[in-house]
Every structure is written in structure tokens, then in C-alpha cells.
Design an enzyme around this catalytic site. Structure first.
Site, PDB file in Angstrom:
ATOM      1  N   ALA A   1     -17.731   8.326  23.788  1.00 19.98           N
ATOM      2  CA  ALA A   1     -17.891   7.449  22.624  1.00 19.98           C
ATOM      3  C   ALA A   1     -17.421   8.151  21.348  1.00 19.98           C
ATOM      4  O   ALA A   1     -17.877   7.847  20.250  1.00 19.98           O
ATOM      5  CB  ALA A   1     -19.350   7.008  22.496  1.00 19.98           C
ATOM      6  N   GLY A   2     -16.493   9.065  21.504  1.00 22.30           N
ATOM      7  CA  GLY A   2     -15.978   9.816  20.356  1.00 22.30           C
ATOM      8  C   GLY A   2     -14.901   9.055  19.600  1.00 22.30           C
ATOM      9  O   GLY A   2     -14.587   7.894  19.903  1.00 22.30           O
TER      10      GLY A   2
ATOM     11  N   GLN B   1       5.730  -5.847   8.895  1.00 17.14           N
ATOM     12  CA  GLN B   1       4.923  -6.365   7.789  1.00 17.14           C
ATOM     13  C   GLN B   1       5.671  -6.299   6.452  1.00 17.14           C
ATOM     14  O   GLN B   1       5.549  -7.193   5.622  1.00 17.14           O
ATOM     15  CB  GLN B   1       3.638  -5.541   7.701  1.00 17.14           C
ATOM     16  CG  GLN B   1       2.468  -6.312   7.142  1.00 17.14           C
ATOM     17  CD  GLN B   1       1.224  -5.452   7.049  1.00 17.14           C
ATOM     18  OE1 GLN B   1       1.217  -4.276   7.426  1.00 17.14           O
ATOM     19  NE2 GLN B   1       0.165  -6.021   6.530  1.00 17.14           N
TER      20      GLN B   1
ATOM     21  N   CYS C   1       0.825  -1.214   0.000  1.00 19.58           N
ATOM     22  CA  CYS C   1       0.000   0.000   0.000  1.00 19.58           C
ATOM     23  C   CYS C   1       0.862   1.270   0.000  1.00 19.58           C
ATOM     24  O   CYS C   1       0.376   2.346  -0.316  1.00 19.58           O
ATOM     25  CB  CYS C   1      -0.954  -0.015   1.191  1.00 19.58           C
ATOM     26  SG  CYS C   1      -0.145  -0.293   2.744  1.00 19.58           S
ATOM     27  N   ASN C   2       2.125   1.128   0.361  1.00 24.28           N
ATOM     28  CA  ASN C   2       2.982   2.314   0.429  1.00 24.28           C
ATOM     29  C   ASN C   2       4.036   2.399  -0.661  1.00 24.28           C
ATOM     30  O   ASN C   2       4.768   3.386  -0.730  1.00 24.28           O
ATOM     31  CB  ASN C   2       3.690   2.372   1.783  1.00 24.28           C
ATOM     32  CG  ASN C   2       2.760   2.824   2.876  1.00 24.28           C
ATOM     33  OD1 ASN C   2       1.914   3.679   2.645  1.00 24.28           O
ATOM     34  ND2 ASN C   2       2.886   2.234   4.047  1.00 24.28           N
ATOM     35  N   ARG C   3       4.170   1.360  -1.473  1.00 20.52           N
ATOM     36  CA  ARG C   3       5.205   1.411  -2.516  1.00 20.52           C
ATOM     37  C   ARG C   3       4.905   0.439  -3.651  1.00 20.52           C
ATOM     38  O   ARG C   3       4.287  -0.611  -3.434  1.00 20.52           O
ATOM     39  CB  ARG C   3       6.588   1.116  -1.928  1.00 20.52           C
ATOM     40  CG  ARG C   3       6.780  -0.314  -1.428  1.00 20.52           C
ATOM     41  CD  ARG C   3       8.119  -0.508  -0.740  1.00 20.52           C
ATOM     42  NE  ARG C   3       8.180   0.307   0.466  1.00 20.52           N
ATOM     43  CZ  ARG C   3       8.992   1.334   0.634  1.00 20.52           C
ATOM     44  NH1 ARG C   3       9.832   1.669  -0.333  1.00 20.52           N
ATOM     45  NH2 ARG C   3       8.990   2.032   1.753  1.00 20.52           N
TER      46      ARG C   3
ATOM     47  N   GLN D   1       6.135  -8.857   3.153  1.00 25.40           N
ATOM     48  CA  GLN D   1       5.672  -8.475   1.815  1.00 25.40           C
ATOM     49  C   GLN D   1       6.785  -8.593   0.782  1.00 25.40           C
ATOM     50  O   GLN D   1       6.573  -9.093  -0.324  1.00 25.40           O
ATOM     51  CB  GLN D   1       5.123  -7.041   1.846  1.00 25.40           C
ATOM     52  CG  GLN D   1       3.803  -6.943   2.610  1.00 25.40           C
ATOM     53  CD  GLN D   1       3.410  -5.507   2.930  1.00 25.40           C
ATOM     54  OE1 GLN D   1       4.272  -4.644   3.136  1.00 25.40           O
ATOM     55  NE2 GLN D   1       2.123  -5.243   3.007  1.00 25.40           N
TER      56      GLN D   1
END
Lengths: 297, 431
Positions: B191-192, B117, B50-52, B121
Site C-alpha cells: 500500500a505504498g 492537452q 500550468c507549464n507556460r 489549451q
């Protein structure tokens, strides 16, 4: 003489193993490598096994359990501390306590190694099964209290770190607070009954042999043991009846152990009031009393 | 053969562009073959996360322009204008490629430095290329070395252990108190988005018992449902507070909700078991006095950010250490590659020497063969082999050493000239 050399060599091997384990445990504080923990465990187990063999050989050579004088008792105590530590580590993963426990084991073994051969033994009456059992129980309880001390010290360090909101690099290996509290509690729960049995057996021994004379209640060891029992019973009561735990109990556990140590020092300085050794005792250096096969060597 | 890398990453291109160029593992095999053919590459590996999106290649034909050929291929594959994408592409040749791959695999080039991760990959991308027979003696050792280096970096520096986000630091602190968090209860007020993010981190670390109290009951119920927890009324907080191992509070209240008396009562009710109070509300929900209570550990946003700052500083040290390791490993790989370059000359030299030996042995055999037994002939042949090997052994070791040090070219030239060895030998078959 060959057996004396063998005992000395074995003692040295045990000492070196404990020194290596201590060094590794302290270095482990700064290490992030996974193999650091594995090596530490292996060293501690090897140290425990070697010390056990040493104690067996030593007992066989001396013809009695290693409980008749201070150095012998320290050898045994160092082993007694290792065993509950290894059991706890196996069950709960307590390798993080090694930097506190292993130096204690090493220092006890070192002190015993330096003193051995220069100590007088107990009077013959002390060799009775009753008194030997009394001493064994007492030392087993002290081993548990030592483990409780290590867990409580670690607890206080971790508590200080969290309260002060700072992160100390070396505390990363320490177990979490709840686990430390649990270990200290378990060690007290095991150690206290052992101490109680030791005191009862000691009382019976006094009644049978009158080893401490008429003024036994002023004997420093008796006083120390009594105070220790009271302090630990308060600790147990606070934990079980009042559900107290955490920092306050950790401080009290450390204080209780300090009382034992102070009592021990008092005993050593007032030893004349608590006679030992009318029986000439074996010296490793001179081997005055031969072992079973001494003539052959 | 020269190695190169060409690609884009989170630093050079926006998410839109990365999305356009990204390839799934299933898409990669046909693309690899097309890439090798179109860009004239001997070997190729495509790393797409997802980043490269990166192409690692080895080219024998015009290696200097190989990165551009690969970039053009990637743009055309997705029907994009190469001219528009060109500024976003980066590329490296030779040793810089080695350094880049070691950095990527070790997670020094990641969005979250130290995450593990990326190594998995890269490994998977490599295996896809291996299965497609797109990896040979140039890229295989490079990637295999990269995996070893990444492992060494992680174990030697512990770079993956340093948390640098407020939420992950908050959960780490909880683990210092309770150890394994599964089986512990997190009591949430508010609950934000902040509370939700923190709950996600606790959930990821094994927490399954959540109690949620919110002024607007519906929001609290929705949040509790999302995490499989229990929603309670806001006014029943005091009655249930003792169940909280972790109190996570992030309401919009302008006055503290929790004071020392309230928490003291809860602590007593929970038999003085430790309690971790995480106040991530601004203004604060918990009175600062609470931190004075033994067995309660209060952390507010400032405290957590202070820990994050410490961790960031520590991570800088770790990154420096990791770069040192990578620098050393790049040097070792350089030496290995140089030695590899000397192999054809060494092999040809050895073959030439053995050809002479064989010719002389045949001459001797023809001359004396009838007078010698089979065993004697074998012994003589063995002796001649030993003479040649012993004679060449020391010189070859020296030549390898000079090659590793970068001074081997001159000696290889000399050996080739002196022994009339063909210098442009074909590379040995792939292993």
C-alpha cells in the site's frame, strides 16, 4: 464469348480488389493513421460484395452452384472466409486480424483464378442436393477453421511478444490476447458443428450413391475429414470440458489446420484413387457448354 | 506586420514564477485589451497553462521592441520586478515565432512530449482572443495553420501513443492482454506510494475492481477505500488470488511472496484465463520462474524500464519526423505570408488598370453612346474587362509565385515604379 469475357473481367476485378485489400492490410501494419482502418474495412466489404456478385453470375452462367470442382470451391471458400471475418470485425473490432486473413483470401482467389477452366467437374451424381449441401457445409466449416487459424497465429505472435518482453512495431494492430482467444474459440464452436453435419451428409451420400466405391474408408478425403473431426473435437473438449485455453490451444488449432492442408495436398496427389469427372466440364476459356443465353452473344 | 512571441515555460522558469504569472481563461479578456493598449499591439493571443505563459502578438509600431513591451506588461501586471524576471523570459520574432507556435501546438515543447492537452489549451486561448476581437489577418492564419500542423504531426507520427513512464507502460501492457480494462480486477499487495501511483493509472483506464492486501490492514483499507476497492487480510491472498486479472505487487518483503506453485494453482482455479503479474517491488515479490508458466505474463521493474527505454528511442525518431513536418509547414507558411505581402501591390495594379479601362470606356460611351443599344454597351464593357484581366492574369500569377519564392520584392518594386503605384499602401481590411 461475350459472357466469357464478362466473367473473366469480373474475376479480374475481384482479384484486384482482394490484392488491394491485402496490400492495404499489410501496409496497415506500419501505418498509424486512423483512416487506414476505415479504408481497410471498406475494401474488405467491397471485395466481399464483388465476390458474391461474381459467384452469383458464375453460378447462373454455369447452371449450378460453384461447388463442382476445386477452383469453384476455392472461389466460394475465399468468400466464406471473408464473411465471418467481416461479421467478427463488425461485432468485436477485429481489423487487426486483416494482415493474416486477407492474404489467405487473396491467395485462394488467385489459385482459383489460375486453375479455373483447367479442372474436370464432378460426376452427375454429385449434383444432387445432398452432396452439394455436404460440400457447402464442409467449406463453411473450413472457413471458420481458417479464421480460428488466423486468430491463433495472432495469439501466438502476441504471446511471444509479451513473454519475450520485446515490442514489435508491427504487432500494434493485433487485437489483445483475450479477444484473440475468444475469436478462435467462437470460430471453432461454429465450425465444428458445420463439419459434423458435413460428415453426416457425406456418409448418407455415400450410402445412397456409393460414389467412393467399396473401399471408401481409404479415400484420402474421408481419412482427412475424419482426422480433422477428431482433432477439432479434442480441441473443443479441451476448451469446454477442461477449460484449457491460451498458448497450448492456439498451437493445437494451428496444428489442426495444418492437418487439413496436408490432407488436401495428399488428396490432390492421390486423386486417381478418388475419381472425379466423367462428365466433361465447362471451361471458361473454351465455353464448351453454353449458358442459358449463350446463343444470343 | 511582424509577429512575435514572448513568455516563460517549464524550461525557463520555476513553478513559483509560472504560478505568479499564470492567468485563468476568465482573467484573459481584460488583460488582452490592456496588453494591446499598453504594449501597442495590433493583435494578441495569451496562452496560459500550468507549464507556460506566452503572449503571441503582431505589432506595427516598433515591432523589434514589441516582445520586451509585452514582457514588461506581464511583469507589471503581477507587480513583479521585470529586471528579476528578464532572464527567464524568452522571445522570438518573425519566422521563429511561427516555428515556436507549431512546436507548442504539436506538443513538442511540452513537459510530456506528445500529450494532446496542449492543443486544446492553445485552441481555447485563441478562441478567447477571437471573441475579444484581438485577432486579425496576421495571427488568425498563423493559429489556424498551427492547429492543422499539430493534427498532421499527431496522425503522421503517432507521437502521443508512445508511453515513456513505467506506470503508463505497465497499463499499456495490460491492455495488450485484456483490451478494455473496465470489468477486470486488479489485485494489489502493498500500500505504498508505488502501488498507489500504479493503481491511479489503472483507475484512469477504467478499472473499478481493486482488491488490496497489505500486512498493515489499516493502510490497505485506506487505499482500497480511496479507489473504491475491497481490502482483504494479507494471509487470505492465496484464497483470493484467482480473482486477479492483474496482480500488482509492491511490498517491502525481502523474500518472494508469490512462487510458481501458488500462481499455477490460481491459474487453474481461474480456468487458465491469462494473468498479468506486475512486480514493481525491489527486492522482487514474485519468483522469476513464474514467467515460464503459460498464460502468465510477468513483468518486473527492469522489464518495464527496458520497454520505457525502447519507447524513448522510438519517440526520438517520432520527434525527428515531427520536426521535419514542422520545418516543411513553416516553409509553406512563409510562402503564404510573402504572397500576402504582395497583395496590396497586386490590388493597386489591378485597380490602376481598371481605372484606365473605365476611363476609356466612358470616353467611347460618350462618343458612340447614342448609336449603341444598352446590350451592345454592356458587351463592350465586358470585353474591355476581359482584355484587362487576361492581360494582367499571367503577370499577377508570376508575381505571386516570385513572392512565394522570396524573390518578389524586386518585381513589386518594378511594378510599382512602372505603373506609378503607391507602394506604402494601407493593408486591406481585416477578414
Amino acid at each position: 464469348m461475350a459472357k466469357t469475357a464478362l466473367i473473366h473481367a469480373f474475376m479480374l476485378v475481384c482479384l484486384c480488389t482482394h490484392a488491394a485489400t491485402t496490400f492495404w492490410a499489410l501496409a496497415h501494419l506500419f501505418s498509424r493513421r486512423a483512416f487506414g482502418t476505415k479504408v481497410l474495412r471498406i475494401l474488405a466489404v467491397v471485395g466481399a460484395v464483388l465476390t458474391f456478385i461474381f459467384l452469383v453470375v458464375f453460378s447462373w452462367w454455369r447452371g449450378h452452384l460453384p461447388l463442382t470442382n476445386l477452383p469453384e470451391a476455392l472461389f466460394l471458400l475465399s468468400w466464406f472466409i471473408l464473411i465471418p471475418f467481416l461479421i467478427m470485425d463488425y461485432k468485436y473490432g477485429m481489423t487487426g486480424l486483416a494482415p493474416l486473413v486477407m492474404p489467405m483470401v487473396f491467395l485462394l482467389f488467385l489459385a482459383a483464378s489460375v486453375m479455373v477452366g483447367h479442372q474436370e467437374g464432378l460426376r452427375k451424381e454429385y449434383y444432387s442436393g445432398l452432396i452439394i449441401t455436404h460440400i457447402a457445409f464442409a467449406f463453411a466449416s473450413y472457413a471458420c477453421f481458417t479464421l480460428a487459424l488466423a486468430a491463433s497465429l495472432a495469439y501466438l505472435i502476441r504471446d511471444h511478444e509479451l513473454k519475450s518482453k520485446r515490442q514489435f512495431r508491427v504487432t500494434r494492430v493485433l487485437p489483445p490476447l483475450e479477444k484473440l482467444d475468444f475469436i478462435a474459440h467462437r470460430a471453432l464452436l461454429v465450425g465444428f458443428p458445420l463439419l459434423t453435419v458435413a460428415l453426416v451428409l457425406g456418409g448418407i451420400g455415400q450410402a445412397v450413391f456409393n460414389l467412393l466405391g467399396e473401399s471408401w474408408y481409404t479415400d484420402p478425403r474421408v481419412v482427412t475429414a475424419g482426422i480433422t473431426w477428431i482433432v477439432y473435437s479434442i480441441l473443443i473438449a479441451l476448451r469446454l470440458a477442461l477449460d484449457r485455453r491460451g498458448r497450448g490451444i492456439a498451437i493445437m488449432t494451428v496444428a489442426a489446420f495444418c492437418i487439413i492442408v496436408i490432407g488436401f495436398v495428399v488428396f490432390r496427389t492421390m486423386q486417381s484413387g478418388h475419381r472425379t469427372g466423367t462428365t466433361p466440364q465447362v471451361s471458361i476459356a473454351t465455353t464448351a457448354t453454353p449458358g442459358p443465353d449463350e446463343g444470343a452473344s | 506586420m511582424e509577429v512575435f512571441i514572448a513568455g516563460i515555460n517549464h524550461k525557463s522558469a520555476s513553478l513559483d514564477v509560472r504560478e505568479c504569472l499564470a492567468l485563468s481563461y476568465e482573467d484573459i479578456p481584460p488583460v488582452l485589451h490592456a496588453l494591446r493598449k499598453t504594449a501597442e499591439l495590433e493583435e494578441a493571443v495569451i496562452v496560459s497553462t500550468c507549464n507556460r505563459v506566452e503572449i503571441y502578438g503582431a505589432a506595427a509600431v516598433e515591432p523589434d521592441s514589441a516582445p520586451e513591451r509585452a514582457q514588461r506588461f506581464l511583469a507589471e501586471l503581477r507587480g513583479l520586478d521585470y529586471g528579476a524576471l528578464e532572464p527567464m523570459f524568452y522571445s522570438h520574432l518573425g519566422e521563429d515565432t511561427v516555428s515556436h507556435l507549431f512546436n507548442v501546438a504539436s506538443s513538442l515543447d511540452s513537459l510530456v512530449v506528445g500529450e494532446t492537452q496542449i492543443l486544446a489549451q492553445v485552441r481555447r486561448s485563441f478562441l478567447v482572443a477571437v471573441q475579444e476581437h484581438c485577432v486579425g489577418r496576421t495571427l488568425r492564419p498563423l493559429f489556424e495553420r498551427a492547429f492543422t500542423v499539430a493534427k498532421e504531426v499527431h496522425t503522421a507520427t503517432g507521437i502521443g501513443e508512445t508511453r515513456v513512464s513505467v506506470s503508463s507502460v505497465a497499463v499499456d501492457l495490460a491492455e495488450r492482454i485484456f483490451g478494455d480494462l473496465s470489468g477486470h480486477t486488479v489485485f494489489v499487495t502493498g500500500a505504498g506510494a508505488t502501488a498507489t501511483l500504479a493503481m491511479t493509472h489503472f483507475h484512469d483506464r477504467g478499472v473499478r475492481n481493486f482488491i488490496v492486501a497489505n500486512r498493515t490492514s489499516k493502510h490497505g483499507e485506506n487505499l482500497a477505500k480511496e479507489f473504491g476497492g475491497e481490502a482483504i487480510q494479507f494471509d487470505s491472498i492465496a484464497a483470493r488470488l484467482h480473482e486477479a486479472d492483474v496482480l500488482l505487487t509492491a511490498t517491502g518483503s525481502y523474500k518472494p511472496i508469490f512462487d510458481a506453485d501458488m500462481l499455477n494453482a490460481a491459474l487453474k482455479k481461474r480456468r487458465y484465463r491469462p494473468m498479468y503479474v506486475l512486480d514493481i517491488a525491489v527486492p522482487r515479490d514474485v519468483h522469476p520462474e513464474v514467467n515460464r508458466i503459460a498464460n502468465i505474463y510477468l513483468y518486473d521493474v527492469d522489464d518495464l524500464e527496458a520497454v520505457v527505454r525502447e519507447n524513448l528511442a522510438e519517440r526520438e525518431e517520432k520527434v525527428a519526423h515531427a520536426l521535419d513536418i514542422i520545418g516543411t509547414e513553416v516553409g509553406k507558411f512563409r510562402a503564404y505570408r510573402r504572397q500576402l505581402a504582395a497583395e496590396p501591390v497586386i490590388r493597386a495594379w489591378r485597380e490602376a488598370a481598371h481605372a484606365v479601362r473605365q476611363a476609356e470606356f466612358e470616353r467611347l460611351k460618350n462618343k458612340l453612346g447614342e448609336n449603341l443599344t444598352k446590350e451592345q454597351l454592356e458587351e463592350i464593357e465586358y470585353a474591355t474587362e476581359r482584355v484587362v484581366n487576361r492581360f494582367l492574369g499571367g503577370a499577377i500569377d508570376k508575381l505571386k509565385e516570385f513572392s512565394r519564392n522570396g524573390t518578389g520584392a524586386l518585381y513589386m518594386e518594378a511594378v510599382a515604379d512602372l505603373f506609378e503605384i503607391e507602394k506604402n499602401l494601407p493593408p486591406p481590411g481585416e477578414g
